[in-house]
Design a protein around this motif. Structure first.
Motif, PDB file in Angstrom:
ATOM      1  N   LEU A 448       3.021  -3.077  -8.779  1.00 46.54           N
ATOM      2  CA  LEU A 448       2.752  -2.724  -7.620  1.00 46.54           C
ATOM      3  C   LEU A 448       4.249  -2.999  -6.839  1.00 46.54           C
ATOM      4  N   CYS A 449       4.596  -1.990  -5.808  1.00 44.65           N
ATOM      5  CA  CYS A 449       5.883  -2.352  -5.094  1.00 44.65           C
ATOM      6  C   CYS A 449       5.654  -2.052  -3.439  1.00 44.65           C
ATOM      7  N   TRP A 450       5.998  -2.684  -2.479  1.00 45.33           N
ATOM      8  CA  TRP A 450       5.729  -2.200  -1.366  1.00 45.33           C
ATOM      9  C   TRP A 450       6.956  -3.039  -0.372  1.00 45.33           C
ATOM     10  N   ARG A 451       6.938  -2.500   0.889  1.00 46.46           N
ATOM     11  CA  ARG A 451       8.113  -2.928   1.714  1.00 46.46           C
ATOM     12  C   ARG A 451       7.325  -3.092   3.057  1.00 46.46           C
ATOM     13  N   LEU A 452       8.095  -3.844   4.136  1.00 45.18           N
ATOM     14  CA  LEU A 452       7.657  -3.959   5.344  1.00 45.18           C
ATOM     15  C   LEU A 452       8.201  -2.796   6.292  1.00 45.18           C
ATOM     16  N   PRO A 453       7.577  -2.610   7.482  1.00 53.14           N
ATOM     17  CA  PRO A 453       8.291  -1.569   8.418  1.00 53.14           C
ATOM     18  C   PRO A 453       9.521  -2.219   8.895  1.00 53.14           C
ATOM     19  N   PRO A 454      10.299  -1.194   9.471  1.00 52.80           N
ATOM     20  CA  PRO A 454      11.595  -1.750  10.028  1.00 52.80           C
ATOM     21  C   PRO A 454      11.750  -2.729  10.847  1.00 52.80           C
ATOM     22  N   HIS A 455      10.814  -2.584  11.679  1.00 51.22           N
ATOM     23  CA  HIS A 455      10.808  -3.585  13.117  1.00 51.22           C
ATOM     24  C   HIS A 455       9.748  -4.761  12.871  1.00 51.22           C
ATOM     25  N   SER A 456       9.359  -5.025  11.892  1.00 45.20           N
ATOM     26  CA  SER A 456       8.211  -5.928  11.480  1.00 45.20           C
ATOM     27  C   SER A 456       8.862  -7.220  11.477  1.00 45.20           C
ATOM     28  N   PRO A 457       8.065  -8.363  11.774  1.00 46.37           N
ATOM     29  CA  PRO A 457       8.530  -9.763  11.799  1.00 46.37           C
ATOM     30  C   PRO A 457       8.616  -9.999  10.237  1.00 46.37           C
ATOM     31  N   PRO A 458       9.386 -10.902   9.616  1.00 44.24           N
ATOM     32  CA  PRO A 458       9.518 -11.220   8.084  1.00 44.24           C
ATOM     33  C   PRO A 458       8.130 -11.895   7.825  1.00 44.24           C
ATOM     34  N   ALA A 459       8.002 -11.740   6.514  1.00 49.54           N
ATOM     35  CA  ALA A 459       6.973 -12.285   5.821  1.00 49.54           C
ATOM     36  C   ALA A 459       7.212 -13.680   4.864  1.00 49.54           C
ATOM     37  N   TRP A 460       6.827 -14.641   4.774  1.00 53.25           N
ATOM     38  CA  TRP A 460       7.386 -15.727   4.094  1.00 53.25           C
ATOM     39  C   TRP A 460       6.642 -15.242   2.539  1.00 53.25           C
ATOM     40  N   HIS A 461       5.390 -14.975   2.621  1.00 55.51           N
ATOM     41  CA  HIS A 461       4.912 -14.486   1.215  1.00 55.51           C
ATOM     42  C   HIS A 461       3.662 -13.650   1.399  1.00 55.51           C
ATOM     43  N   TYR A 462       3.104 -13.128   0.433  1.00 52.54           N
ATOM     44  CA  TYR A 462       2.372 -11.958   0.660  1.00 52.54           C
ATOM     45  C   TYR A 462       0.954 -12.375  -0.298  1.00 52.54           C
ATOM     46  N   THR A 463      -0.163 -11.643   0.154  1.00 50.75           N
ATOM     47  CA  THR A 463      -1.342 -11.694  -0.468  1.00 50.75           C
ATOM     48  C   THR A 463      -1.655 -10.425  -1.024  1.00 50.75           C
ATOM     49  N   ILE A 464      -2.084 -10.321  -2.510  1.00 48.81           N
ATOM     50  CA  ILE A 464      -2.384  -9.202  -3.020  1.00 48.81           C
ATOM     51  C   ILE A 464      -4.108  -9.013  -3.292  1.00 48.81           C
ATOM     52  N   GLU A 465      -4.567  -8.257  -2.986  1.00 50.69           N
ATOM     53  CA  GLU A 465      -6.108  -8.123  -3.189  1.00 50.69           C
ATOM     54  C   GLU A 465      -6.325  -6.897  -4.007  1.00 50.69           C
ATOM     55  N   PHE A 466      -7.255  -6.692  -4.961  1.00 51.55           N
ATOM     56  CA  PHE A 466      -7.650  -5.391  -5.734  1.00 51.55           C
ATOM     57  C   PHE A 466      -8.918  -5.637  -6.197  1.00 51.55           C
ATOM     58  N   ARG A 467      -9.498  -4.680  -6.641  1.00 49.92           N
ATOM     59  CA  ARG A 467     -10.840  -4.580  -7.287  1.00 49.92           C
ATOM     60  C   ARG A 467     -10.837  -3.085  -7.969  1.00 49.92           C
ATOM     61  N   ARG A 468     -12.048  -3.148  -8.621  1.00 49.68           N
ATOM     62  CA  ARG A 468     -12.366  -1.844  -9.556  1.00 49.68           C
ATOM     63  C   ARG A 468     -13.406  -1.122  -8.640  1.00 49.68           C
ATOM     64  N   THR A 469     -13.372   0.249  -8.704  1.00 49.29           N
ATOM     65  CA  THR A 469     -14.173   1.214  -7.852  1.00 49.29           C
ATOM     66  C   THR A 469     -15.143   1.819  -8.812  1.00 49.29           C
ATOM     67  N   ASP A 470     -14.692   1.772 -10.104  1.00 49.01           N
ATOM     68  CA  ASP A 470     -15.611   2.400 -11.069  1.00 49.01           C
ATOM     69  C   ASP A 470     -16.872   1.394 -11.558  1.00 49.01           C
ATOM     70  N   VAL A 471     -16.954   0.453 -10.916  1.00 50.57           N
ATOM     71  CA  VAL A 471     -18.118  -0.424 -11.619  1.00 50.57           C
ATOM     72  C   VAL A 471     -19.329  -0.401 -10.486  1.00 50.57           C
ATOM     73  N   PRO A 472     -20.542  -0.380 -10.903  1.00 51.94           N
ATOM     74  CA  PRO A 472     -21.595  -0.343 -10.040  1.00 51.94           C
ATOM     75  C   PRO A 472     -21.650  -1.200  -8.770  1.00 51.94           C
ATOM     76  N   ALA A 473     -22.012  -0.735  -7.723  1.00 54.87           N
ATOM     77  CA  ALA A 473     -21.554  -1.677  -6.417  1.00 54.87           C
ATOM     78  C   ALA A 473     -22.692  -2.422  -6.369  1.00 54.87           C
ATOM     79  N   GLN A 474     -22.206  -3.700  -6.037  1.00 55.29           N
ATOM     80  CA  GLN A 474     -23.290  -4.728  -5.716  1.00 55.29           C
ATOM     81  C   GLN A 474     -23.618  -4.819  -4.293  1.00 55.29           C
ATOM     82  N   PRO A 475     -24.832  -5.362  -4.245  1.00 55.04           N
ATOM     83  CA  PRO A 475     -25.423  -5.541  -2.580  1.00 55.04           C
ATOM     84  C   PRO A 475     -24.447  -6.440  -1.824  1.00 55.04           C
ATOM     85  N   GLY A 476     -23.925  -6.128  -0.801  1.00 52.29           N
ATOM     86  CA  GLY A 476     -23.310  -6.886   0.111  1.00 52.29           C
ATOM     87  C   GLY A 476     -21.718  -6.525   0.230  1.00 52.29           C
ATOM     88  N   PRO A 477     -20.966  -7.298   0.955  1.00 47.50           N
ATOM     89  CA  PRO A 477     -19.720  -6.789   0.920  1.00 47.50           C
ATOM     90  C   PRO A 477     -18.870  -6.707  -0.426  1.00 47.50           C
TER      91      PRO A 477
END
Length: 759
Positions: A448-477
Motif C-alpha cells: 500500500l502506497c499513498w501521499r498527502l495532497p500538496p498543501h496538506s499539513p504534515p502528518a506525524w504518522h498514519y493509521t491503516i484500516e482494512f477489512r475483507r468485503t467477501d465475508v458475510p456481513a455481520q449485524p451492526g457497523p
C-alpha cells in the motif's frame, strides 16, 4: 377512600395538563415566522419548503426592490367588516364585477387580445431570500401570487391559539361599541359575528343565507387549496415538479411528460411515510433521550475544552510576549553598551583636539618647555611631550572621528518573523491521503502506497484500516482491522487470505488530531499461494540468444541472423528456432500462482506450464520449425488439437504477440473460458500490464488471468502426472519480467495477524 381516589384522579389530570401545556409550549417555536418571530399569519410555502407570513414576504420583496409582486395568492373577497358599503343585506345581493377575473383569463395564455403583442414582454424571475435556509429561491414571474398558502399550518396555529388562550376571546367585528363576544364565523364573508349580527348579515331568502357558519377565528381560509395560476381546486400532484396542480395544469405544456398522480394517492403515500417515521421516533424515545444526554455531555465538554483552548492560546501568546520582552531588553542593552563605548572614545578624541587650541594646556605647556635653555633638562622633558604632539599632529592631519555615529548595524530584519507571526494560526489536521493506485497492488503480500495532497499539513504518522468485503456481513457497523502509528508513506500487509477482496483506507495524524480517511481502495488477492522461482537458462535451445538478468527474474530473447534470413525467404518457407526458458521450481501438489509482465513489443511469446519431462524431451535438442506460428504446446492455447484426443495435454500455453493475446478457435470448447463475460474464442484481446497463471495440480487445470483485475482469460486442462514447471517460449524478439515478491521490498512490514479490530 373516596377522597384518596378523587385526589389521585385530580393529580393525574393535572399531570396530563402539565404535559400537554409543556408539549404545546415546545411546539410554539415551530409556529413562529422566521421574519417577524410571531405566529404565522396566512403563511406561504416557498419553493424551498419553508414558510413565511404573506405580509412578511411582501415586506422582504419590497426591501429587495421588487414592487407590485406581492399579490394575495388566495384572491379572496373582502369581508363585510372591512367594507362599509356591504353592511346592508340589500346591498350585499349585488354582485360586483371582478376586473382581476378578466385579467387572470387574459394572462393565462388563451389567445391574444387587442393591444397585446405576443411575446412582447418577458418579465424576469423574482428571487426571494429565504430567511430560514439563507438561500435564494426563485419565485417565477408571478412572485408571491404563484405560491400556495399553507392552510394546514394555519389550522395548527389556530388550534394552538385556542389551546393556550392566546389573545383572549374573539369579539364580533360588526357590533357597535362595545362589541359582544363572537359566537360564529363565516369563511365566505371573512368576518366573525355574534348571534344577532350573523342573522342580520345573513337574512333568510338571500344567497348569504346559504353560508355555513364556523367557529369564530381571526384567520379566514378558503375551503380548499386553490391553484394560484388558474384559481381552480387542486386535484393532482406532480412528482416531477413536486407541486400540487389542478386539471388545467395537467393539460398545459409545463407538465408535459411529468409523472402526475391524484392527490389522494400522494396524500396516502405521504401520510404513511410520515406516520411510519413518527412511529419510529416515538418508539425510540429511549434512544433519543440517550442521544440527548450524550449531546448535553458533548456540549459541556465543548465549553470546558473551549475554555482550556483559550487559556492555552493566551499562555502561549504570553510566552511569546515574554520571549520578545527578553529579547528587547538584551538588544537594548547591547545598543547601550555600544553607545557608551563610542561616547567614551569620541569624548577622549574631543578633549585631545581641544588641547591643540592656542592657550590650551598642551600647547601652553609646549611653549613653556621651549623656553628651557638647559639642554639636558630640555631633552628629558621634551621627549615625552614630542610623542604627544606627534600623535596630536597625526590626528589633526587624519581628521577622522574615533568612532562612527551611525547605528545601522543595530537595525533588525523582522520581515521573516513578522510573516511568521502574521501566518500564526491553529494547527490543522492532515488532509485525506491519496492512495497511489499505480504502485498499490496485492501479490504474496499487499503493498500500500499513498501521499498527502500538496498543501496538506504534515502528518506525524498514519493509521491503516482494512477489512475483507467477501465475508458475510455481520449485524451492526463494519469491523475494520487497524494498525496504528505507521511511519512513512507505504506499508506491507503480510499474510493476506488468498482469493479475497480487501478494502483499505488511510488517514494521517499530527498534534491537531486525526484527519479524514482516504478514499477506499479495493484489492483482489491471488486465488492461490504465490510460487517463488527463478529463471533457469542452463538448458534449452538457442541459449546464446537468451539474455537472463543477474537476479534471474527477467529474460530477453534477441533475434539473430536466422530471423533476418527468414524475413528474406518468407514466401518460400523458412526455419525458425524456438527459444525456451524454464523456471527452476517444479510443482508437485496443491495450488500455485505466479505473475509476469510481457513486453508489448514482443514478436511472439508463449507463457504457460508443462510437464518437466516432456519439456526437456521436446526442447532439449535444437528443434527448428517451419513457421513463426509453430505451436510447441500441441495447440492447447489455441485449441488446434483434435478434440477427439482424450489424453490430457502435457503443455498449456498462452500466446502473446505484438501487444495482443491470441485466443484460438478451440479456446471456447477445448480450453474452457472462465467467466460469463470472458472473451469469445477465436479472437484477440489487449495485453494487460501483468499476466497471472494459476495451477491446480490436483484438478489438472491451468487458468490464465489478468493479474490486475483478476479477470479470467483462458482455462486449460493439463496432464499433472509428474512435476510441472513454468515455461516461457520466444519466437523472434521478446522479453518477460517475473513479478517480484512484495516481501523483498525494503518497506515497513505490517502483520495482519497483529491488527486490532475496530468497531
Amino acid at each position: 377512600m373516596a377522597e384518596a381516589e378523587d385526589m389521585q384522579t385530580f393529580t393525574s389530570i393535572m399531570d396530563a395538563l402539565v404535559r400537554i401545556s409543556t408539549s404545546m409550549k415546545n411546539m410554539e417555536k415551530e409556529l413562529l415566522c422566521p421574519v417577524c418571530q410571531e405566529m404565522y399569519k396566512q403563511p406561504l410555502v416557498l419553493p424551498c419548503t419553508h414558510n413565511v407570513c404573506q405580509a412578511c414576504a411582501r415586506e422582504v420583496l419590497g426591501q429587495q426592490g421588487y414592487v407590485g409582486h406581492g399579490g394575495d395568492p388566495s384572491s379572496e373577497p373582502t369581508s363585510p367588516a372591512s367594507t362599509p358599503s356591504t353592511r346592508s343585506p340589500r346591498l350585499s345581493r349585488r354582485t360586483l364585477p371582478k376586473p382581476e377575473r378578466l385579467d387572470r383569463l387574459l394572462k393565462s395564455g388563451f389567445g391574444t387580445y387587442p393591444g397585446r403583442k405576443r411575446g412582447a414582454l418577458h418579465p424576469q424571475a423574482i428571487v426571494f431570500p429565504c430567511p430560514a435556509c439563507q438561500g435564494d429561491v426563485e419565485l417565477g414571474e408571478r412572485g408571491l401570487a404563484g405560491l400556495f398558502r399553507n392552510l394546514t399550518l394555519e389550522r395548527v396555529v389556530e388550534r394552538y391559539r385556542q389551546s393556550v388562550s392566546v389573545g383572549g376571546s374573539i369579539l364580533c367585528q360588526l357590533c357597535k361599541p362595545p362589541p359582544l363576544e363572537a359566537t360564529k364565523g363565516c369563511t365566505e364573508c371573512r368576518a366573525t359575528f355574534c348571534n344577532e349580527c350573523f342573522k342580520l348579515f345573513h337574512p333568510w331568502g338571500t344567497q348569504k343565507a346559504q353560508h355555513e357558519p364556523t367557529l369564530p377565528t381571526l384567520s379566514f381560509r378558503p375551503k380548499g387549496l386553490m391553484c394560484p395560476d388558474h384559481k381552480e381546486e387542486v386535484t393532482h400532484y406532480c412528482k416531477t415538479c413536486q407541486r400540487l396542480v389542478c386539471q388545467l395544469c395537467r393539460v398545459r405544456r409545463t407538465h408535459s411528460g411529468h409523472k402526475i398522480t391524484p392527490v389522494l394517492s400522494a396524500y396516502q403515500a405521504l401520510k404513511d411515510k410520515l406516520s411510519k417515521s413518527l412511529t419510529y421516533i416515538l418508539g425510540n424515545q429511549d434512544t433519543v433521550q440517550t442521544q440527548i444526554c450524550e449531546l448535553e455531555e458533548t456540549l459541556r465538554h465543548t465549553e470546558v475544552s473551549g475554555q482550556q483552548a483559550k487559556e492555552e492560546v493566551s499562555q502561549l501568546v504570553r510566552g511569546l510576549g515574554a520571549v520578545l520582552e527578553e529579547k528587547r531588553a538584551a538588544l537594548l542593552q547591547a545598543i547601550e553598551e555600544c553607545q557608551q563605548e563610542r561616547l567614551a572614545r569620541l569624548g577622549a578624541q574631543l578633549q585631545e583636539h581641544r588641547s591643540l587650541l592656542d592657550g590650551s594646556g598642551l600647547v601652553g605647556y609646549a611653549q613653556e618647555v621651549l623656553k628651557e635653555t638647559d639642554q639636558p633638562c630640555f631633552v628629558q622633558a621634551a621627549k615625552q611631550l614630542h610623542n604627544r604632539i606627534a600623535r596630536a599632529t597625526e590626528a589633526l592631519q587624519m581628521s577622522r572621528p574615533a568612532a562612527s555615529s551611525s547605528f545601522r548595524h543595530c537595525q533588525l530584519d523582522v520581515g521573516r518573523e513578522m510573516k511568521l507571526l502574521t501566518e500564526l494560526n491553529f494547527l490543522r489536521v492532515p488532509e485525506a491521503p491519496v492512495i497511489d493506485t499505480q504502485r498499490t497492488f496485492a501479490y504474496d503480500q499487499i503493498f500500500l502506497c499513498w501521499r498527502l495532497p500538496p498543501h496538506s499539513p504534515p502528518a506525524w504518522h498514519y493509521t491503516i484500516e482494512f477489512r475483507r468485503t467477501d465475508v458475510p456481513a455481520q449485524p451492526g457497523p463494519a469491523h475494520w482491522q487497524r494498525r496504528e502509528e505507521v511511519r512513512g508513506t507505504s506499508a506491507l500487509l503480510e499474510n493476506p487470505d488468498t482469493g479475497s477482496v480487501y478494502v483499505l483506507r488511510v488517514r494521517g495524524c499530527n498534534k491537531a488530531g486525526y484527519g479524514e480517511y482516504s478514499e477506499d481502495v479495493h484489492l483482489h488477492t491471488p486465488p492461490a499461494p504465490v510460487l517463488h522461482f527463478f529463471l533457469d537458462g542452463r538448458w534449452g535451445s538457442s541459449r546464446e540468444r537468451l539474455a537472463i538478468s543477474k537476479d534471474q527474474r527477467a529474460v530477453r530473447s534477441v533475434p539473430g541472423l536466422p530471423l533476418l534470413l527468414a524475413a528474406e525467404r518468407l514466401l518460400t518457407g523458412c526455419h525458425l528456432s524456438v527459444d525456451v526458458v524454464l523456471g527452476d521450481v517444479a510443482v508437485t501438489q496443491g495450488r500455485s500462482y505466479w505473475a509476469c509482465a510481457v513486453d508489448p513489443a514482443s514478436y511472439l511469446v508463449k507463457v504457460g506450464v508443462g510437464l518437466e519431462s516432456k519439456l526437456q524431451e521436446s526442447f532439449q535438442g535444437a528443434a527448428d520449425v517451419i513457421s513463426p506460428r509453430y505451436d510447441p504446446d500441441s495447440g492447447h492455447d489455441s485449441g488446434a488439437e483434435d478434440a477427439a484426443v482424450e489424453a490430457l495435454p502435457p503443455f498449456a500455453f498462452l500466446t502473446i504477440g505484438m501487444g495482443k493475446i491470441l485466443l484460438g478457435a478451440g479456446a471456447g470448447a477445448g480450453a474452457g473460458l472462465t467467466g460469463r463475460d470472458g472473451p469469445a474464442a477465436g479472437c484477440t484481446v489487449p495485453l494487460p500490464p501483468r499476466l497471472g497463471i494459476c495451477l491446480d495440480y490436483e484438478q489438472g487445470r491451468v487458468s490464465f488471468l489478468d493479474a490486475v483485475s483478476f479477470r479470467g482469460l483462458l482455462e486449460c486442462p493439463l496432464d499433472c502426472s509428474g512435476p510441472v514447471c513454468p515455461a516461457f517460449c520466444f519466437i523472434g524478439g521478446g522479453a518477460v519480467q517475473l513479478q517480484e515478491p512484495v516481501g523483498t521490498k525494503p518497506e515497513r512490514k505490517v502483520t495482519i495477524g497483529g491488527f486490532a479490530k475496530l468497531d
